[in-house]
Design a protein around this motif. Structure first.
Motif, mmCIF file in Angstrom:
data_model
loop_
_atom_site.group_PDB
_atom_site.id
_atom_site.type_symbol
_atom_site.label_atom_id
_atom_site.label_comp_id
_atom_site.label_asym_id
_atom_site.label_seq_id
_atom_site.Cartn_x
_atom_site.Cartn_y
_atom_site.Cartn_z
ATOM 1 N N THR A 268 0.822 -1.231 -0.015
ATOM 2 C CA THR A 268 -0.129 -0.148 -0.102
ATOM 3 C C THR A 268 0.915 1.247 -0.143
ATOM 4 O O THR A 268 0.491 2.348 -0.140
ATOM 5 C CB THR A 268 -0.883 -0.024 1.135
ATOM 6 O OG1 THR A 268 -0.256 0.156 2.515
ATOM 7 C CG2 THR A 268 -1.864 -1.264 1.296
ATOM 8 N N GLY A 269 2.052 1.262 0.505
ATOM 9 C CA GLY A 269 3.033 2.397 0.484
ATOM 10 C C GLY A 269 2.545 3.421 1.631
ATOM 11 O O GLY A 269 2.942 4.412 1.422
ATOM 12 N N SER A 379 7.097 2.901 -7.014
ATOM 13 C CA SER A 379 7.983 2.535 -8.287
ATOM 14 C C SER A 379 7.339 1.441 -9.047
ATOM 15 O O SER A 379 7.264 1.608 -10.518
ATOM 16 C CB SER A 379 9.460 2.398 -8.201
ATOM 17 O OG SER A 379 10.190 1.860 -9.130
ATOM 18 N N ASN A 380 6.721 0.509 -8.396
ATOM 19 C CA ASN A 380 6.132 -0.501 -9.119
ATOM 20 C C ASN A 380 4.897 -0.320 -9.816
ATOM 21 O O ASN A 380 4.413 -0.501 -10.823
ATOM 22 C CB ASN A 380 5.677 -1.689 -8.031
ATOM 23 C CG ASN A 380 7.042 -2.562 -7.603
ATOM 24 O OD1 ASN A 380 8.100 -2.337 -8.362
ATOM 25 N ND2 ASN A 380 6.916 -2.991 -6.624
ATOM 26 N N LEU A 381 4.031 0.824 -9.339
ATOM 27 C CA LEU A 381 2.820 1.464 -9.823
ATOM 28 C C LEU A 381 3.122 2.172 -11.046
ATOM 29 O O LEU A 381 2.495 1.898 -12.003
ATOM 30 C CB LEU A 381 2.036 2.243 -8.652
ATOM 31 C CG LEU A 381 1.401 1.346 -7.615
ATOM 32 C CD1 LEU A 381 0.823 2.489 -6.637
ATOM 33 C CD2 LEU A 381 0.562 0.367 -7.841
ATOM 34 N N VAL A 391 -1.371 7.498 -8.768
ATOM 35 C CA VAL A 391 -0.354 7.298 -7.877
ATOM 36 C C VAL A 391 -0.121 8.054 -6.580
ATOM 37 O O VAL A 391 0.021 8.040 -5.631
ATOM 38 C CB VAL A 391 1.167 6.708 -8.631
ATOM 39 C CG1 VAL A 391 2.294 6.817 -7.672
ATOM 40 C CG2 VAL A 391 0.828 5.844 -9.578
ATOM 41 N N ALA A 392 -0.264 9.763 -7.121
ATOM 42 C CA ALA A 392 -0.026 10.486 -6.025
ATOM 43 C C ALA A 392 -1.211 10.450 -5.046
ATOM 44 O O ALA A 392 -1.117 10.796 -4.013
ATOM 45 C CB ALA A 392 0.038 12.010 -6.818
ATOM 46 N N GLU A 393 -2.530 10.220 -5.664
ATOM 47 C CA GLU A 393 -3.574 10.068 -4.684
ATOM 48 C C GLU A 393 -3.547 8.941 -3.781
ATOM 49 O O GLU A 393 -3.900 9.020 -2.483
ATOM 50 C CB GLU A 393 -4.918 9.926 -5.513
ATOM 51 C CG GLU A 393 -6.120 9.865 -4.629
ATOM 52 C CD GLU A 393 -7.322 9.724 -5.592
ATOM 53 O OE1 GLU A 393 -8.631 9.526 -5.112
ATOM 54 O OE2 GLU A 393 -7.248 9.990 -6.835
ATOM 55 N N HIS A 397 0.504 12.158 -1.918
ATOM 56 C CA HIS A 397 1.272 13.161 -1.996
ATOM 57 C C HIS A 397 0.525 14.508 -2.331
ATOM 58 O O HIS A 397 -0.723 14.455 -2.546
ATOM 59 C CB HIS A 397 1.998 12.904 -3.416
ATOM 60 C CG HIS A 397 3.216 11.742 -3.314
ATOM 61 N ND1 HIS A 397 3.796 11.223 -4.435
ATOM 62 C CD2 HIS A 397 3.740 11.237 -1.985
ATOM 63 C CE1 HIS A 397 4.659 10.673 -3.849
ATOM 64 N NE2 HIS A 397 4.598 10.507 -2.708
ATOM 65 N N ALA A 398 1.258 15.595 -2.060
ATOM 66 C CA ALA A 398 0.354 16.963 -2.068
ATOM 67 C C ALA A 398 0.346 17.345 -3.374
ATOM 68 O O ALA A 398 -0.768 18.009 -3.622
ATOM 69 C CB ALA A 398 1.459 17.874 -1.502
ATOM 70 N N SER A 399 1.109 16.860 -4.455
ATOM 71 C CA SER A 399 0.694 17.392 -5.834
ATOM 72 C C SER A 399 1.586 16.116 -6.740
ATOM 73 O O SER A 399 2.252 15.248 -6.449
ATOM 74 C CB SER A 399 1.366 18.490 -6.123
ATOM 75 O OG SER A 399 2.771 18.467 -6.146
ATOM 76 N N THR A 400 1.219 15.824 -8.046
ATOM 77 C CA THR A 400 1.834 15.111 -8.887
ATOM 78 C C THR A 400 3.022 15.530 -9.211
ATOM 79 O O THR A 400 3.948 14.594 -9.511
ATOM 80 C CB THR A 400 0.765 14.879 -10.181
ATOM 81 O OG1 THR A 400 0.859 16.360 -10.667
ATOM 82 C CG2 THR A 400 -0.459 14.599 -10.091
#
Length: 431
Positions: A268-269, A379-381, A391-393, A397-400
């Protein structure tokens, strides 16, 4: 001095030079006496004005701040001009005029005022301010802090940390005890180069804010020209499929009670603080609602970016998590509690579980951290073709832009490795 002669009705009158009572000739540019006004410099800077005083031995810069007339003296006209021009640039960039009274504010008072307006990493910044910045600059007026004092502070902290590390290493070698370092510092290690850099970064943030709000009379004491820190950024470790699977196999054999936590992190990261704060209410059987995290100060608060996100679990992850929950006390609300049933302390968990697990898996030489499982998952995603926004969502993460900035280089290296395994070489675009 030239004498001027006037002819009036056949007589010659000579204007005598200006002289003092003792007969000394006073130059025209001599320091003005009390009650006499000094001449103004015609060339003005971008804002305010400059007044020449005492026959050119002093230049007073004058400007207005908060409806009051402010002034400061300089030894040369260029210094006064540069001071006013720098203030004008600061105002155009959103700052305010400098007030002399503000420059007398103690560093600690302004830093706490600045910290009250901060929302990101509050607990970490409070710790740095209390333990490192206030002891060094707390009682000093913020407008009197110079670049030399900042540089001396950096040199002193780095030197003391290096000496302490040498003493601790010698003590650990002599006693053959891995905990000798911690006992010497009562559980706290000397600051690492990365920590020292973080302290300087926060000092820079405080001083930049003081400059924008008109507290710094002598200019900002941080920035270019100071000590250059070495490259202390930790190298990102990305595990390949074999290494990740082997790590989970060793966890299942030697740390079965911790398998669910390691497995969930690798699939899940999630950040470690988010894992520690997970409760049953956040799990609906197929996904996790991430809306809280364990903080350095020992409390549960918002996530790092303050955002709430939903993380979907795959079938394997759901099976492992359901088996883990079935073995817990039904009254236990935390998904990953400590041995005694309370909140798990990340530092203790790393020392008790993570570091022995990494060594048992034969990955100790890589300097693998628990956060590297998050890097590997991201990295896998990306390598699997996920869109950057998704991925950012998922990772919060605050932004892409952050996703691309952090993972673009590791992803490129991984793609090159995959091509090399197949006997191919990456080609330039358009070939």
């Amino acid at each position: 001095m030239m004498h001027m002669s006037h002819h009036t009705e056949g007589t010659t009158m000579t204007k005598a030079p200006r002289s003092s009572e003792a007969g000394r000739v006073i130059p025209l540019r001599e320091a003005p006496q009390r009650g006499m006004s000094a001449p103004r410099i015609r060339t003005k800077p971008d804002m305010g004005s400059i007044e020449e005083r005492y026959g050119g031995r002093s230049f007073r810069a004058t400007w207005r701040a908060n409806g009051r007339r402010e002034n400061r003296s300089f030894t040369t006209y260029e210094e006064a001009r540069d001071f006013l021009n720098a203030m004008a640039i600061n105002i155009r960039q959103g700052g305010v005029p400098i007030a002399v009274s503000k420059s007398r504010t103690r560093f600690e008072d302004f830093a706490r005022h600045w910290l009250a307006c901060e929302t990101k990493d509050r607990s970490k910044k409070e710790s740095i301010l209390k333990n490192h910045l206030v002891p060094a600059f707390g009682r000093k007026p913020i407008g009197q802090i110079t670049r030399r004092e900042v540089q001396d502070w950096i040199n002193r902290v780095q030197r003391d940390a290096a000496v302490e590390c040498e003493v601790c290493d010698a003590l650990q070698t002599e006693l053959g005890d891995d905990d000798a370092r911690c006992r010497r510092h009562k559980g706290r290690k000397p600051p690492s180069p990365r920590s020292i850099k973080d302290h300087y970064v926060m000092l820079s943030q405080v001083m930049r804010a003081a400059e924008r709000e008109g507290y710094l009379l002598n200019g900002c004491p941080v920035g270019k020209g100071l000590h250059t820190f070495p490259d202390v950024d930790k190298r990102m470790v990305i595990l390949n499929d074999y290494q990740a699977d082997h790590l989970l196999e060793v966890a299942a054999e030697q740390f079965p009670a911790e398998l669910a936590m390691v497995h969930l992190d690798s699939h899940t990261g999630l950040r470690l603080g988010e894992l520690v704060a997970l409760s049953r209410e956040q799990y609906d059987g197929s996904s996790l609602l991430i809306d809280r995290a364990f903080k350095r100060s020992g409390i549960v608060g918002k996530t790092k970016t303050g955002r709430v996100r939903c993380v979907t679990l795959d079938d394997c992850c759901k099976r492992v998590l359901n088996e883990h929950l079935a073995g817990l006390d039904p009254e236990q609300r935390l998904i990953f509690p400590a041995v005694g049933g309370g909140m798990l302390i990340p530092t203790n968990w790393r020392k008790r579980v993570w570091y022995p697990l990494v060594e048992a898996a034969g990955l100790g030489h890589m300097g693998l951290h628990i956060h590297d499982l998050r890097h590997t998952h991201c990295s896998n995603l990306l390598a699997a073709g996920w869109e950057v926004t998704a991925v950012a969502e998922r990772l919060g993460h605050a932004s892409t832009k952050m996703t691309l900035d952090v993972y673009a280089h590791p992803l490129a290296g991984r793609q090159a490795a995959l091509l090399a395994e197949k006997g191919l070489r990456p080609q330039a675009p358009g070939l």
